[in-house]
Design an enzyme around this catalytic site. Structure first.
Site, PDB file in Angstrom:
ATOM      1  N   THR A  71       0.826  -1.212   0.000  1.00  0.00           N
ATOM      2  CA  THR A  71       0.000   0.000   0.000  1.00  0.00           C
ATOM      3  C   THR A  71       0.858   1.260   0.000  1.00  0.00           C
ATOM      4  O   THR A  71       1.984   1.243   0.531  1.00  0.00           O
ATOM      5  CB  THR A  71      -0.909  -0.016   1.250  1.00  0.00           C
ATOM      6  N   ASP A  72       0.307   2.344  -0.522  1.00  0.00           N
ATOM      7  CA  ASP A  72       1.023   3.625  -0.463  1.00  0.00           C
ATOM      8  C   ASP A  72       1.130   4.142   0.971  1.00  0.00           C
ATOM      9  O   ASP A  72       1.919   5.044   1.249  1.00  0.00           O
ATOM     10  CB  ASP A  72       0.333   4.672  -1.356  1.00  0.00           C
TER      11      ASP A  72
ATOM     12  N   TYR B 146      -1.688  -0.524  11.133  1.00  0.00           N
ATOM     13  CA  TYR B 146      -1.886  -1.211   9.837  1.00  0.00           C
ATOM     14  C   TYR B 146      -0.731  -0.920   8.888  1.00  0.00           C
ATOM     15  O   TYR B 146      -0.098  -1.836   8.359  1.00  0.00           O
ATOM     16  CB  TYR B 146      -3.221  -0.768   9.198  1.00  0.00           C
TER      17      TYR B 146
HETATM   18  P1  NAD Z   1     -10.085  -7.033   2.530  1.00  0.00           P
HETATM   19  O1  NAD Z   1     -10.049  -6.757   3.991  1.00  0.00           O
HETATM   20  O2  NAD Z   1     -11.314  -6.698   1.743  1.00  0.00           O
HETATM   21  O3  NAD Z   1      -9.785  -8.577   2.258  1.00  0.00           O
HETATM   22  C1  NAD Z   1      -8.780  -9.274   2.934  1.00  0.00           C
HETATM   23  C2  NAD Z   1      -8.968 -10.753   2.645  1.00  0.00           C
HETATM   24  O4  NAD Z   1      -7.897 -11.454   3.296  1.00  0.00           O
HETATM   25  C3  NAD Z   1     -10.277 -11.344   3.182  1.00  0.00           C
HETATM   26  O5  NAD Z   1     -10.858 -12.193   2.224  1.00  0.00           O
HETATM   27  C4  NAD Z   1      -9.843 -12.139   4.410  1.00  0.00           C
HETATM   28  O6  NAD Z   1     -10.682 -13.246   4.697  1.00  0.00           O
HETATM   29  C5  NAD Z   1      -8.441 -12.564   4.009  1.00  0.00           C
HETATM   30  N1  NAD Z   1      -7.578 -12.830   5.164  1.00  0.00           N
HETATM   31  C6  NAD Z   1      -7.370 -12.036   6.242  1.00  0.00           C
HETATM   32  N2  NAD Z   1      -6.511 -12.631   7.091  1.00  0.00           N
HETATM   33  C7  NAD Z   1      -6.172 -13.817   6.533  1.00  0.00           C
HETATM   34  C8  NAD Z   1      -5.312 -14.870   6.926  1.00  0.00           C
HETATM   35  N3  NAD Z   1      -4.633 -14.823   8.093  1.00  0.00           N
HETATM   36  N4  NAD Z   1      -5.178 -15.945   6.110  1.00  0.00           N
HETATM   37  C9  NAD Z   1      -5.861 -16.000   4.940  1.00  0.00           C
HETATM   38  N5  NAD Z   1      -6.696 -15.035   4.518  1.00  0.00           N
HETATM   39  C10 NAD Z   1      -6.852 -13.953   5.313  1.00  0.00           C
HETATM   40  O7  NAD Z   1      -8.814  -6.287   1.939  1.00  0.00           O
HETATM   41  P2  NAD Z   1      -8.629  -5.565   0.521  1.00  0.00           P
HETATM   42  O8  NAD Z   1      -9.101  -4.168   0.620  1.00  0.00           O
HETATM   43  O9  NAD Z   1      -9.129  -6.463  -0.535  1.00  0.00           O
HETATM   44  O10 NAD Z   1      -7.031  -5.506   0.468  1.00  0.00           O
HETATM   45  C11 NAD Z   1      -6.285  -6.582  -0.105  1.00  0.00           C
HETATM   46  C12 NAD Z   1      -4.812  -6.268  -0.019  1.00  0.00           C
HETATM   47  O11 NAD Z   1      -4.540  -5.050  -0.714  1.00  0.00           O
HETATM   48  C13 NAD Z   1      -4.309  -6.036   1.405  1.00  0.00           C
HETATM   49  O12 NAD Z   1      -3.046  -6.615   1.518  1.00  0.00           O
HETATM   50  C14 NAD Z   1      -4.239  -4.529   1.554  1.00  0.00           C
HETATM   51  O13 NAD Z   1      -3.220  -4.175   2.468  1.00  0.00           O
HETATM   52  C15 NAD Z   1      -3.868  -4.125   0.143  1.00  0.00           C
HETATM   53  N6  NAD Z   1      -4.303  -2.803  -0.310  1.00  0.00           N
HETATM   54  C16 NAD Z   1      -5.602  -2.386  -0.146  1.00  0.00           C
HETATM   55  C17 NAD Z   1      -6.001  -1.159  -0.662  1.00  0.00           C
HETATM   56  C18 NAD Z   1      -7.438  -0.684  -0.526  1.00  0.00           C
HETATM   57  O14 NAD Z   1      -7.720   0.457  -0.885  1.00  0.00           O
HETATM   58  N7  NAD Z   1      -8.370  -1.495  -0.060  1.00  0.00           N
HETATM   59  C19 NAD Z   1      -5.080  -0.345  -1.339  1.00  0.00           C
HETATM   60  C20 NAD Z   1      -3.754  -0.789  -1.468  1.00  0.00           C
HETATM   61  C21 NAD Z   1      -3.381  -2.025  -0.963  1.00  0.00           C
HETATM   62  O1  DAU Z   2      -4.101   4.010   0.568  1.00  0.00           O
HETATM   63  C1  DAU Z   2      -4.358   2.640   0.531  1.00  0.00           C
HETATM   64  C2  DAU Z   2      -5.164   2.234   1.743  1.00  0.00           C
HETATM   65  O2  DAU Z   2      -6.484   2.741   1.541  1.00  0.00           O
HETATM   66  C3  DAU Z   2      -5.199   0.722   1.955  1.00  0.00           C
HETATM   67  O3  DAU Z   2      -3.908   0.288   2.247  1.00  0.00           O
HETATM   68  C4  DAU Z   2      -6.154   0.357   3.093  1.00  0.00           C
HETATM   69  O4  DAU Z   2      -6.261  -1.047   3.204  1.00  0.00           O
HETATM   70  C5  DAU Z   2      -7.515   0.933   2.790  1.00  0.00           C
HETATM   71  O5  DAU Z   2      -8.408   0.667   3.847  1.00  0.00           O
HETATM   72  C6  DAU Z   2      -7.423   2.432   2.553  1.00  0.00           C
HETATM   73  O6  DAU Z   2      -7.083   3.141   3.776  1.00  0.00           O
HETATM   74  P1  DAU Z   2      -7.824   4.501   4.201  1.00  0.00           P
HETATM   75  O7  DAU Z   2      -7.696   4.645   5.652  1.00  0.00           O
HETATM   76  O8  DAU Z   2      -7.382   5.630   3.344  1.00  0.00           O
HETATM   77  O9  DAU Z   2      -9.339   4.111   3.749  1.00  0.00           O
HETATM   78  P2  DAU Z   2     -10.761   4.333   4.465  1.00  0.00           P
HETATM   79  O10 DAU Z   2     -11.792   3.933   3.467  1.00  0.00           O
HETATM   80  O11 DAU Z   2     -10.815   3.733   5.813  1.00  0.00           O
HETATM   81  O12 DAU Z   2     -10.808   5.910   4.642  1.00  0.00           O
HETATM   82  C7  DAU Z   2     -10.654   6.791   3.530  1.00  0.00           C
HETATM   83  C8  DAU Z   2     -10.671   8.218   4.066  1.00  0.00           C
HETATM   84  O13 DAU Z   2     -11.999   8.517   4.527  1.00  0.00           O
HETATM   85  C9  DAU Z   2      -9.758   8.447   5.259  1.00  0.00           C
HETATM   86  O14 DAU Z   2      -9.219   9.756   5.177  1.00  0.00           O
HETATM   87  C10 DAU Z   2     -10.699   8.344   6.465  1.00  0.00           C
HETATM   88  C11 DAU Z   2     -12.016   8.857   5.915  1.00  0.00           C
HETATM   89  N1  DAU Z   2     -13.237   8.257   6.499  1.00  0.00           N
HETATM   90  C12 DAU Z   2     -13.334   6.892   6.499  1.00  0.00           C
HETATM   91  C13 DAU Z   2     -14.450   6.267   6.992  1.00  0.00           C
HETATM   92  C14 DAU Z   2     -14.565   4.765   7.014  1.00  0.00           C
HETATM   93  C15 DAU Z   2     -14.267   9.052   6.960  1.00  0.00           C
HETATM   94  O15 DAU Z   2     -14.193  10.299   6.924  1.00  0.00           O
HETATM   95  N2  DAU Z   2     -15.380   8.445   7.463  1.00  0.00           N
HETATM   96  C16 DAU Z   2     -15.513   7.083   7.520  1.00  0.00           C
HETATM   97  O16 DAU Z   2     -16.548   6.594   8.021  1.00  0.00           O
END
Ligand code: NAD
Ligand code: DAU
Length: 354
Positions: free
Chosen positions: A125-126, A153
């Site tokens: 992640t960034d 995290y």
């Molecule tokens: P998510 O929380 O939606 O999904 C995570 C998945 O991992 C789930 O299916 C969960 O069951 C599985 N999991 C958790 N712990 C586990 C374990 N111990 N063994 C096996 N499976 C397990 O997450 P996401 O948003 O899909 O993110 C996926 C990846 O991308 C993560 O590594 C996250 O750090 C990274 N990432 C997310 C974002 C974002 O914006 N969501 C951005 C950049 C990077």
């Molecule tokens: O940048 C990549 C990351 O983006 C990933 O690595 C993480 O897994 C992913 O969860 C996400 O992190 P953020 O903390 O940026 O995402 P989130 O959706 O939780 O929040 C986005 C922004 O919105 C953040 O500035 C917090 C704000 N927020 C979030 C929630 C859930 C609110 O203002 N209200 C809310 O209820």
């Protein structure tokens, strides 16, 4: 081409599986997922019907299970999406984040060393770079930006990145790492900003914006992320880190307003609530390296992408209504109940009262 995809029942992993099975006719996938609160087997239903995806329920930290999986199969690439992914939950309880996001990666890489694989790809992640100031629009994260994680995290993800690079240097494991900014798209768990706001707005519920809502995120459509990962896994150089960004910087409050407008709701639903501790101000990703080396750049514009995602949530209510009627209720009350009770409406937030 056979890939082991961990965390494939979560948001990005599942979208990647759908993407790769569609994009590459020769792709076969084994998905290993523990089905935590964030994992959903139903998200993979159509892909499971293809005959090219098999599913193993299990934990990436379970060394015996991971060993058995590698002993019985061989993988051209191992892609690790599995993680605890929500910043707010990591602030409440860091322990599980360290276990899964660091030690789980070690277990997978040890199996890769023992049995061999063409590539171990760590989905990072960034957020490992910390944040940028709001008043320096010229600044962006590059792959050379020092790691300066802010939350438990992001510290766990940064630790895993360091470990993966150490396995490359020490053992020659063919590792790549991608660092992507905020994703949005179908099947995102409703704890995250965009689905939370869509689902609350549809239900006429309050929209909880942290602080003034001025924090900035750089939004990437999940399909663009999947395409980037495919490019890195197939053509990226081992030992390298690749940033992935959307070129779509938005303040949170503007994202929330766009959702309200697209759904025809009232901005009176917005509540400014107590801020996230240590809240990162701004993310902005320089994706020049992946563009120059692999020819990748984002294709989905944020306005169009957001409209498509809103349509998806409107058309797929059974997927999310099942989630929000379960344990999510307790999470939501614990995370938001007191803060919403003490929060202020949109006018007070604009005046900087919170
Ligand atoms: P998510 O929380 O939606 O999904 C995570 C998945 O991992 C789930 O299916 C969960 O069951 C599985 N999991 C958790 N712990 C586990 C374990 N111990 N063994 C096996 N499976 C397990 O997450 P996401 O948003 O899909 O993110 C996926 C990846 O991308 C993560 O590594 C996250 O750090 C990274 N990432 C997310 C974002 C974002 O914006 N969501 C951005 C950049 C990077
Ligand atoms: O940048 C990549 C990351 O983006 C990933 O690595 C993480 O897994 C992913 O969860 C996400 O992190 P953020 O903390 O940026 O995402 P989130 O959706 O939780 O929040 C986005 C922004 O919105 C953040 O500035 C917090 C704000 N927020 C979030 C929630 C859930 C609110 O203002 N209200 C809310 O209820």
């Amino acid at each position: 081409m056979k890939q082991l995809v961990t965390g494939g029942a979560g948001f990005i992993g599942a979208n990647y599986i759908h993407y790769i099975l569609e994009a590459r006719a020769d792709a076969r996938v084994v998905c290993l997922d523990a089905l935590t609160y964030a994992g959903n087997y139903k998200t993979l239903a159509s892909a499971l019907g293809s005959g090219r995806l098999s599913f193993v329920k299990g934990d990436i930290r379970d060394a015996a299970l991971v060993d058995e999986l590698f002993r019985g199969d061989s993988f051209d690439a191992v892609l690790n999406f599995a993680a605890e992914s929500h910043v707010d939950r990591s602030i409440d309880d860091p322990g599980l984040f360290l276990d899964t996001n660091i030690l789980g990666v070690r277990t997978l890489m040890d199996a890769c060393r023992k049995y061999g694989t063409g590539r171990f790809h760590q989905v990072s992640t960034d957020e490992v770079y910390g944040d940028l100031p709001l008043d320096r629009p010229d600044m962006r994260f590059t792959e050379a930006t020092p790691l300066r994680a802010s939350s438990p995290y992001s510290a766990s993800k940064a630790s895993a990145d360091l470990l993966a690079l150490a396995y490359h240097r020490t053992y020659g494991l063919p590792v790549t790492i991608s660092r992507c900014s905020n994703n949005y798209g179908p099947y995102q768990f409703p704890e995250k900003l965009i689905p939370l706001m869509i689902i609350n707005a549809v239900g006429g519920k309050s929209l909880p914006v942290y602080g003034k809502g001025e924090n900035v995120r750089d939004w990437v459509h999940v399909n663009d992320h999947s395409r980037a990962i495919d490019a890195i896994v197939t053509r990226g150089r081992p030992g390298e880190v690749y940033n992935i960004g959307g070129g779509s910087e938005m303040a949170n409050i503007d994202v929330v307003r766009m959702i309200i407008e697209k759904l025809g709701k009232d901005s009176g639903l917005i509540r400014h609530i107590a801020d996230r501790p240590g809240h990162d101000k701004r993310y902005a990703v320089d994706f020049g390296k992946i563009k120059a080396e692999l020819g990748w750049e984002p294709q989905v514009g944020f306005e169009d992408g957001l409209s498509g995602v809103i349509d998806w949530y409107l058309a797929n209510e059974p997927w999310w209504s099942e989630i929000i009627s379960g344990a999510y209720k307790d999470y939501y009350d614990g995370m938001y109940g007191a803060r919403l009770a003490a929060g202020t409406g949109e006018a007070a937030g604009r005046a900087g009262l919170r």
